[in-house]
Design an enzyme around this catalytic site. Structure first.
Site, PDB file in Angstrom:
ATOM      1  N   ARG A 210      -0.759   8.625   1.848  1.00 41.24           N
ATOM      2  CA  ARG A 210      -2.144   9.093   1.712  1.00 41.24           C
ATOM      3  C   ARG A 210      -2.345  10.589   1.894  1.00 41.24           C
ATOM      4  O   ARG A 210      -3.252  11.148   1.303  1.00 41.24           O
ATOM      5  CB  ARG A 210      -3.072   8.538   2.772  1.00 41.24           C
ATOM      6  CG  ARG A 210      -2.937   7.388   3.333  1.00 41.24           C
ATOM      7  CD  ARG A 210      -4.157   6.916   4.004  1.00 41.24           C
ATOM      8  NE  ARG A 210      -4.185   5.531   3.624  1.00 41.24           N
ATOM      9  CZ  ARG A 210      -4.608   4.593   4.401  1.00 41.24           C
ATOM     10  NH1 ARG A 210      -5.129   4.877   5.551  1.00 41.24           N
ATOM     11  NH2 ARG A 210      -4.568   3.370   4.008  1.00 41.24           N
TER      12      ARG A 210
ATOM     13  N   HIS B 299      -8.816   9.345   4.015  1.00 42.83           N
ATOM     14  CA  HIS B 299      -8.468   8.307   3.033  1.00 42.83           C
ATOM     15  C   HIS B 299      -8.745   8.876   1.653  1.00 42.83           C
ATOM     16  O   HIS B 299      -9.816   9.450   1.420  1.00 42.83           O
ATOM     17  CB  HIS B 299      -9.296   7.038   3.268  1.00 42.83           C
ATOM     18  CG  HIS B 299      -8.720   5.849   2.584  1.00 42.83           C
ATOM     19  ND1 HIS B 299      -8.740   5.704   1.220  1.00 42.83           N
ATOM     20  CD2 HIS B 299      -8.069   4.757   3.065  1.00 42.83           C
ATOM     21  CE1 HIS B 299      -8.144   4.568   0.897  1.00 42.83           C
ATOM     22  NE2 HIS B 299      -7.723   3.976   2.005  1.00 42.83           N
TER      23      HIS B 299
ATOM     24  N   ARG C  44      -0.295   8.452   9.658  1.00 39.28           N
ATOM     25  CA  ARG C  44      -0.178   6.997   9.832  1.00 39.28           C
ATOM     26  C   ARG C  44       0.135   6.302   8.516  1.00 39.28           C
ATOM     27  O   ARG C  44      -0.491   6.565   7.491  1.00 39.28           O
ATOM     28  CB  ARG C  44      -1.495   6.449  10.378  1.00 39.28           C
ATOM     29  CG  ARG C  44      -1.525   4.937  10.508  1.00 39.28           C
ATOM     30  CD  ARG C  44      -2.884   4.505  10.989  1.00 39.28           C
ATOM     31  NE  ARG C  44      -3.890   4.788   9.996  1.00 39.28           N
ATOM     32  CZ  ARG C  44      -4.501   3.848   9.263  1.00 39.28           C
ATOM     33  NH1 ARG C  44      -4.209   2.573   9.421  1.00 39.28           N
ATOM     34  NH2 ARG C  44      -5.423   4.188   8.396  1.00 39.28           N
TER      35      ARG C  44
ATOM     36  N   GLU D  38       0.856  -1.194   0.000  1.00 41.51           N
ATOM     37  CA  GLU D  38       0.000   0.000   0.000  1.00 41.51           C
ATOM     38  C   GLU D  38       0.884   1.232   0.000  1.00 41.51           C
ATOM     39  O   GLU D  38       2.114   1.132   0.123  1.00 41.51           O
ATOM     40  CB  GLU D  38      -0.928  -0.015   1.228  1.00 41.51           C
ATOM     41  CG  GLU D  38      -1.988  -1.098   1.131  1.00 41.51           C
ATOM     42  CD  GLU D  38      -2.892  -1.176   2.352  1.00 41.51           C
ATOM     43  OE1 GLU D  38      -2.702  -0.418   3.313  1.00 41.51           O
ATOM     44  OE2 GLU D  38      -3.787  -2.030   2.345  1.00 41.51           O
TER      45      GLU D  38
ATOM     46  N   HIS E  94     -10.949   9.321   7.919  1.00 39.52           N
ATOM     47  CA  HIS E  94     -10.718   7.877   8.011  1.00 39.52           C
ATOM     48  C   HIS E  94     -10.099   7.447   9.330  1.00 39.52           C
ATOM     49  O   HIS E  94     -10.489   6.449   9.914  1.00 39.52           O
ATOM     50  CB  HIS E  94      -9.798   7.500   6.850  1.00 39.52           C
ATOM     51  CG  HIS E  94      -9.491   6.039   6.742  1.00 39.52           C
ATOM     52  ND1 HIS E  94     -10.456   5.100   6.491  1.00 39.52           N
ATOM     53  CD2 HIS E  94      -8.315   5.366   6.831  1.00 39.52           C
ATOM     54  CE1 HIS E  94      -9.892   3.899   6.429  1.00 39.52           C
ATOM     55  NE2 HIS E  94      -8.594   4.037   6.667  1.00 39.52           N
TER      56      HIS E  94
END
Ligand code: FAD
Ligand code: SIN
Length: 519
Positions: free
Chosen positions: A288, A241, A384, A113, A349
Site C-alpha cells: 500500500r 489506504h 503494515r 491483498e 487509515h
C-alpha cells in the site's frame, strides 16, 4: 465517585473485547468505551484477517511478506510470534461465533491483498470487522464478570503524578492505578481504580482531514500514555489506504477494500490509462505505501482530484457476492461499478506506531498494558501488511491476558487517590474555539505531514501546531472537560508526536517518505 475492578479495559474493538473475555473467568472487568459499545475501527474492517490456513501457505511465507512490507524495521521475533500463534487465535474467534465465508468445496474462501504472496485472508463478505465485533459483543453480554460502561470517555490514566509526585519520562517505576473517566450521559467524572489497566483505544485517523477511520479514532490512548510519561515510538509511520471512495462531502471516507484489487480491479488515471506498472512490477497489487504514493504522484502531476478503480471487466455475480457493502454504497451514489469506474483517493487509515510494549504487551508504565492499534509491538515496522492488524490485536490480547493474570493477585488497589479536580473551570464559552482548531490540526497534518514529506513542510507543521498546542492548553486549564475538548488535546499531541518522530528519521523508509532522501 470511585469504582474498583481488577481490570480496567479502555476500548471495545477487537483488542479490548478479546482481552476482556480472556480474563473474565477469574476477575472482575470494567470495560469503558467512549461511544456505542460496538463503535470502533474494528467494526469497519472490510478485507479480513490474515492467517496461515492451509498447506499452500506457510509460516515462513507470511513472515517474509510481513518483513518485506515492514521495510527492514519489523522485529522479526514478534513477527514470528504473531504469525505462528495467529491461526489459533482466529480459530478461537470462530469458536466464539465469528463467521467467515466458505468456498463451494466447504473450505474457507481465502482472499489475497497487496503484499501477500498467498491467499490467506479470512473474511466475511466485505464486512469482516462488523461480524467479528458482533460475535465478540454477544459473548461479552453473556459474561457476568464484565461490566460494559458505554459512553464513558477516558480522560487520563492515574499515576503517582495525581498523588503529588513529580514524574518525567525517565522516572523509574511510574505506576498506573486506573483512570479518570467522564460519563458522557451524566457529565460526571468517575475515578475508576484498577489493579491492571489495559489501553485498547485504537488508532488516530482523525489527526488528518481525510481518513477511513470512524470519528472515535483520535489517538486518545497514545496521548494519555504520553502525558503520563510512558514511551511511544514509530509515530511517523502513518499508513494511507490507497483507495477510499472519492466523495468530498462524506467524512469519514468510505473504504474500497484492497481485496477488490485482489479480485482483479485495476487502477487507472482519469483518461483510462493504467499507471501502476510504472511504479512497481506488482502493479495495482503492490504494497500500500507504494500504491498510495503512486496515486498521490499521478494526482499531483496531472492536477486531478482522484484516480479510478476499474471493476467493469470483473464477474458481476462474484463481485456482488463478495463485496455487497461496496456494491450497494456505489449504486447508492449512482456509480454502477460495471458501467462506471469508481473514483478513489488515498486516506489516512492506520497508525503503525504507538505505545511501546514489550513481548508481553506491557507498556513502560507498571500495571499498564497496551494492545491493538494503539500499541507498537514491532510487528509492522515501517509499514503494515494488509489484514495483519486484526490478527495482531487478538494475538496480543491473548498474550497480555495470560501475562497479566499471572501477576494480578499480587497487585493492591491504590488508596488515597483524589477525585478529579475541576476547580476553577467553567463551561466553554464558544465551541468554535474547539471545532476550528480541530480543523486546523487536520489541515496542517494533511497538507504538510501526509504521504510525501519534506524538512520544510515538517518545520511549518511543527511551528503551526505549537501555536495550537499553547492555545488549547490555556483553554483546557480553565474549561470544564468535554470529549471534544479532550479529543482536540489528543489530536494535537498525536500530530506533535508524528512530526517529532518524522523529523528525527533522516531517511525515506516504508510509510515515511521524504522528498530529499532516496529509499
Ligand atoms: P478499535 O477497533 O478502533 O477500538 C478502539 C476502541 O477504543 C473503540 O471502542 C473506541 O470507542 C474506544 N476508545 C477510544 N478512545 C477512548 C477513550 N478516550 N475512552 C474510552 N474509549 C475509547 N485491519 C485488518 O486487519 N483487516 C482489515 O480488513 C481492515 N480493514 C479496515 C477498514 C477500515 C475502514 C478501517 C478504519 C480499518 C481497517 N483495519 C483492518 C484496521 C483495523 O480495523 C484496526 O487496526 C483494528 O480494528 C483496531 O482494533 P482495536 O481494538 O485496537 O481498536
Ligand atoms: C482493506 O480491506 O483494504 C483494508 C485491509 C487493512 O487495512 O488491513
Amino acid at each position: 465517585m470511585q469504582q474498583r475492578a481488577d481490570y480496567l479495559v479502555i476500548g471495545s474493538g477487537i483488542a479490548g473485547l478479546s482481552f476482556a473475555l480472556k480474563v473474565a473467568a477469574k476477575h472482575k472487568v470494567f470495560l469503558v468505551t467512549k461511544a456505542n459499545e460496538d463503535e470502533s475501527n474494528t467494526k469497519y474492517a472490510q478485507g479480513g484477517i490474515a492467517a496461515v490456513w492451509n498447506d499452500a501457505d506457510s509460516i515462513e511465507k507470511h513472515v517474509e511478506d510481513t518483513l518485506n512490507a515492514g521495510a527492514g524495521l519489523c522485529d522479526e521475533k514478534i513477527v514470528r510470534k504473531v504469525v505462528t500463534e495467529g491461526t489459533q487465535r482466529v480459530k478461537e474467534l470462530i469458536e466464539l461465533g465469528a463467521k467467515f465465508d466458505k468456498a463451494q468445496n466447504g473450505e474457507y474462501d481465502l482472499a489475497k491483498e497487496g503484499g501477500h504472496s498467498e491467499h490467506r485472508i479470512l473474511h466475511y463478505k466485505d464486512v469482516t470487522g462488523n461480524e467479528i465485533e458482533r460475535a465478540l459483543i454477544s459473548q461479552i453480554h453473556k459474561h457476568p464478570n464484565i461490566t460494559v460502561l458505554d459512553h464513558h470517555f477516558a480522560i487520563d490514566i492515574i499515576t503517582q503524578h495525581h498523588l503529588g509526585v513529580e514524574v518525567n519520562s525517565k522516572t523509574p517505576g511510574i505506576e498506573c492505578y486506573g483512570a479518570y473517566v467522564l460519563n458522557t450521559r451524566s457529565y460526571k467524572i468517575e475515578t475508576v481504580l484498577a489493579k491492571i489497566t489495559v489501553m485498547a483505544t485504537g488508532g488516530a485517523g482523525h489527526v488528518y482531514a481525510t481518513t477511513t477511520n470512524p470519528k472515535i479514532a483520535t489517538g486518545d490512548g497514545i496521548a494519555m500514555v504520553y502525558r503520563a510519561k510512558g514511551h511511544v515510538k514509530d509515530m511517523e509511520f502513518v499508513q494511507f489506504h490507497p483507495t477510499s471512495l472519492y466523495n468530498p462531502v462524506e467524512h469519514p471516507s468510505f473504504l474500497i477494500t484492497e481485496a477488490i484489487r485482489g479480485f482483479g480491479a485495476v487502477l487507472k488515471t482519469l483518461d483510462g490509462k493504467e499507471f501502476m506498472q510504472k511504479y512497481d512490477k506488482r502493479g495495482s497489487l503492490a504494497p500500500r505505501d507504494i500504491v498510495a504514493r503512486a496515486i498521490d504522484n499521478e494526482i499531483k502531476i496531472r492536477g486531478d482530484d482522484h484516480v479510478y478503480l476499474d471493476c467493469r471487466h470483473l464477474d458481476r455475480k462474484g463481485f456482488i457476492e463478495h463485496f455487497p457493502n461496496i456494491y450497494n454504497k456505489c449504486m447508492g451514489l449512482g456509480i454502477d461499478p460495471f458501467l462506471k469506474m469508481i473514483p478513489v483517493v488515498p486516506a489516512a487509515h492506520y497508525l503503525c506506531g504507538g505505545i511501546i510494549v514489550d513481548e508481553n504487551s506491557r507498556s513502560t508504565i507498571n500495571n499498564l498494558y497496551a494492545i491493538g492499534e494503539c500499541a507498537c509491538t514491532g510487528l509492522h515496522g515501517a509499514n503494515r501488511l494488509a489484514s495483519n492488524s486484526l490478527l495482531e490485536a487478538c494475538v496480543f490480547a491473548h498474550i497480555a491476558a495470560e501475562h497479566s493474570s499471572s501477576s494480578i493477585d499480587k497487585i493492591k488497589f491504590k488508596d488515597n487517590i483524589p477525585d478529579w479536580d475541576a476547580e476553577g473551570t467553567e463551561q466553554a464559552e464558544e465551541m468554535i474555539l474547539i471545532t476550528q482548531s480541530q480543523k486546523e490540526v487536520q489541515q496542517i497534518m494533511s497538507n504538510y505531514v501526509g504521504i510525501v514529506r519534506s524538512e520544510l513542510r515538517l518545520q511549518r507543521a511543527f511551528d503551526r501546531l505549537e501555536i495550537l498546542f499553547k492555545e488549547n492548553e490555556a483553554l483546557y486549564e480553565k474549561t470544564v472537560v468535554t470529549p471534544k475538548l479532550c479529543e482536540l488535546r489528543n489530536i494535537i499531541c498525536i500530530g506533535y508526536l508524528i512530526i517529532k518522530h518524522a523529523r528525527q528519521r533522516k531517511e525515506s523508509v516504508g510509510l515515511h517518505y521524504m522528498v530529499h532522501y532516496k529509499e
